[in-house]
Design an enzyme around this catalytic site. Structure first.
Site, PDB file in Angstrom:
ATOM      1  N   GLU A 140      41.828  27.319  44.983  1.00 55.30           N
ATOM      2  CA  GLU A 140      41.251  28.144  43.908  1.00 55.30           C
ATOM      3  C   GLU A 140      40.043  27.462  43.277  1.00 55.30           C
ATOM      4  OE1 GLU A 140      42.060  31.158  42.960  1.00 55.30           O
ATOM      5  OE2 GLU A 140      44.039  31.503  43.817  1.00 55.30           O
ATOM      6  N   HIS A 181      42.199  31.345  37.762  1.00 62.00           N
ATOM      7  CA  HIS A 181      43.323  30.877  38.580  1.00 62.00           C
ATOM      8  C   HIS A 181      43.337  29.350  38.698  1.00 62.00           C
ATOM      9  CE1 HIS A 181      43.224  35.069  40.731  1.00 62.00           C
ATOM     10  NE2 HIS A 181      43.433  35.139  39.438  1.00 62.00           N
ATOM     11  N   GLU A 231      42.726  37.902  50.211  1.00 56.83           N
ATOM     12  CA  GLU A 231      43.363  38.290  48.946  1.00 56.83           C
ATOM     13  C   GLU A 231      44.845  38.565  49.176  1.00 56.83           C
ATOM     14  OE1 GLU A 231      42.106  37.804  46.204  1.00 56.83           O
ATOM     15  OE2 GLU A 231      39.977  38.229  46.210  1.00 56.83           O
ATOM     16  N   ASP A 263      46.779  39.344  40.061  1.00 60.15           N
ATOM     17  CA  ASP A 263      45.303  39.471  40.191  1.00 60.15           C
ATOM     18  C   ASP A 263      44.912  39.618  41.662  1.00 60.15           C
ATOM     19  OD1 ASP A 263      44.772  39.154  37.506  1.00 60.15           O
ATOM     20  OD2 ASP A 263      43.584  37.311  37.735  1.00 60.15           O
ATOM     21  N   GLU A 264      45.519  38.773  42.491  1.00 61.70           N
ATOM     22  CA  GLU A 264      45.165  38.788  43.926  1.00 61.70           C
ATOM     23  C   GLU A 264      45.468  40.162  44.526  1.00 61.70           C
ATOM     24  OE1 GLU A 264      43.505  36.321  44.464  1.00 61.70           O
ATOM     25  OE2 GLU A 264      44.421  34.407  43.951  1.00 61.70           O
TER      26      GLU A 264
HETATM   27 FE   LIG Z   1      41.711  35.914  45.225  1.00 65.62          FE
HETATM   28 FE   LIG Z   2      42.668  33.354  43.265  1.00 65.39          FE
END
Ligand SMILES: [Fe+2]
Ligand SMILES: [Fe+2]
Length: 398
Positions: A140, A181, A231, A263-264
């Site tokens: 991240e 993240h 993702e 979120d992903e």
């Molecule tokens: Fe992502």
């Molecule tokens: Fe991420």
């Protein structure tokens, strides 16, 4: 994406990328040297030697601008569509969670007690889990690389840094969401006292310096297929670290990993929608692009990671993630199958001969990968440990 991983943990390509274990020490002091052999105007074979910054890496043949220039118009004409259909998957900043929502409040009188509790909970968690979480966090934290990657893509890049096109607005806002993240995981891991932050910080510096080699060729077809895959891969792996944290009794850490996973998932929805649109407009071009990416294999964003000590750090991290079930070869096949179904590849009609071949290849690929993996797993030597600098050189089972 920004996150994580996504490669087949036993990816042969990666093994080729890794330098020999005992790289001669003198090379560490060698100046950066780039050997480039131009074959066509758009392809360059490059060997980057930069021991000063990272181990020597044999990158793939660097193909650039593989999308025919006339197709750039497709993306320009989709700008309004992206504004109405893709930007809607972003969350307004005021409604977004922030890392501080999940961390001890430094201005509060209870700060020290909260940190103490966090550290007590972390004591129950084994080193191999921390290796996975650190690898995820480092991935991240290499976010500058992923924003750079998106801005290599023809027709959708942010031309100025403040471009008002929907594509550019998306890329900046996506990056801004992703930035939380690494921040959250980094601060959490720092507070646990369980990991060697200096080694981790070095790994991040090496990784950002090394970049990534996703083989997306400035081509937004390939680029958005790559990000769709990534993702989903990060959604799965953060979801798995959340489940494991729950099993260890650390519900706060489970919440941290879970909120990142959500979120992903939202980002996966947006990127897969872009590719779905490309399938609608240009089914032949898109099915060929998907087959091309899968033949090359989806490499993990952090595949060039190095901590100054272990030249095969990424392989070792992947092995631990595989053993713990945080991200496995099976997940790779499952993601592929999910995307092939999501984009209804089997139902495509009116394809060229090449397109039909790509379609056939894609519709049977997941089951072939699973079979190969089962065979590889049964042959693979089990056991063995590896010291990880991220946990102060303690041995971790691979
Ligand atoms: Fe992502
Ligand atoms: Fe991420």
């Amino acid at each position: 994406m920004a996150s994580r991983m996504a490669l087949h943990p036993h990816d042969v390509t990666l093994r080729c990328l890794s330098p020999p274990l005992a790289a001669p020490r003198r090379r560490r002091r060698a100046a950066v040297r780039v050997l480039a052999v131009a074959s066509t105007p758009s392809t360059v074979s490059a060997k980057v030697e930069s021991k000063t910054f990272s181990p020597p890496r044999e990158v793939h043949v660097q193909v650039t601008h593989s999308m025919p220039p006339q197709k750039i118009e497709i993306f320009k004409s989709l700008d309004d569509w992206a504004r109405d259909n893709i930007l809607t998957h972003l969350k307004p900043v005021e409604k977004c969670w922030q890392p501080q929502d999940f961390l001890p409040e430094p201005s509060s009188d209870g700060f020290h007690d909260e940190v103490k509790e966090l550290r007590e909970r972390a004591k129950e968690i084994p080193d191999d889990y921390f290796v996975c979480l650190v690898g995820d966090m480092i991935t991240e934290e290499a976010l500058p690389t992923y924003q750079t990657m998106l801005n290599t893509l023809d027709g959708v890049r942010d031309e100025t840094g403040a471009s008002p096109t929907a594509w550019a607005v998306w890329t900046r806002a996506w990056t801004a969401e992703e930035n939380r993240h690494g921040d959250l995981l980094n601060k959490y891991l720092y507070l646990t006292g369980r990991v060697d932050m200096r080694q981790i910080e070095k790994t991040i510096q090496y990784l950002i310096g090394s970049g990534m080699d996703p083989r997306t060729e400035n081509n937004p077809y390939l680029g958005f297929i790559y990000t769709s895959f990534q993702e989903r891969a990060t959604f799965i792996s953060h979801g798995n670290t959340a489940r494991h944290a729950k099993d260890y009794g650390d519900l706060k850490l489970a919440q941290i990993c879970g909120i990142i996973a959500s979120d992903e998932k939202r980002h996966e929805t947006a990127y897969t929608k872009i590719v779905e649109k490309l399938f609608e407009i240009d089914p032949d071009g898109t099915v060929l692009a998907l087959a091309d990416m899968m033949k090359k294999k989806i490499s993990m964003p952090a595949h060039l990671m190095f901590d100054g000590q272990d030249d095969k750090l990424f392989d070792h991290f992947s092995m631990v993630a595989q053993r713990l079930g945080v991200y496995t070869a099976r997940d790779y096949a499952d993601i592929l199958e999910f995307l092939v179904n999501r984009w209804k590849v089997a139902d495509l009609t009116g394809l060229s001969g090449e397109g039909q071949k790509a379609q056939d290849y894609l519709c049977t690929l997941a089951s072939r990968i699973r079979k190969l993996d089962e065979r590889a797993q049964s042959r693979a030597k089990k056991g063995g440990t590896m010291p990880f600098s991220w946990v102060y050189g303690r041995e971790v089972q691979l």
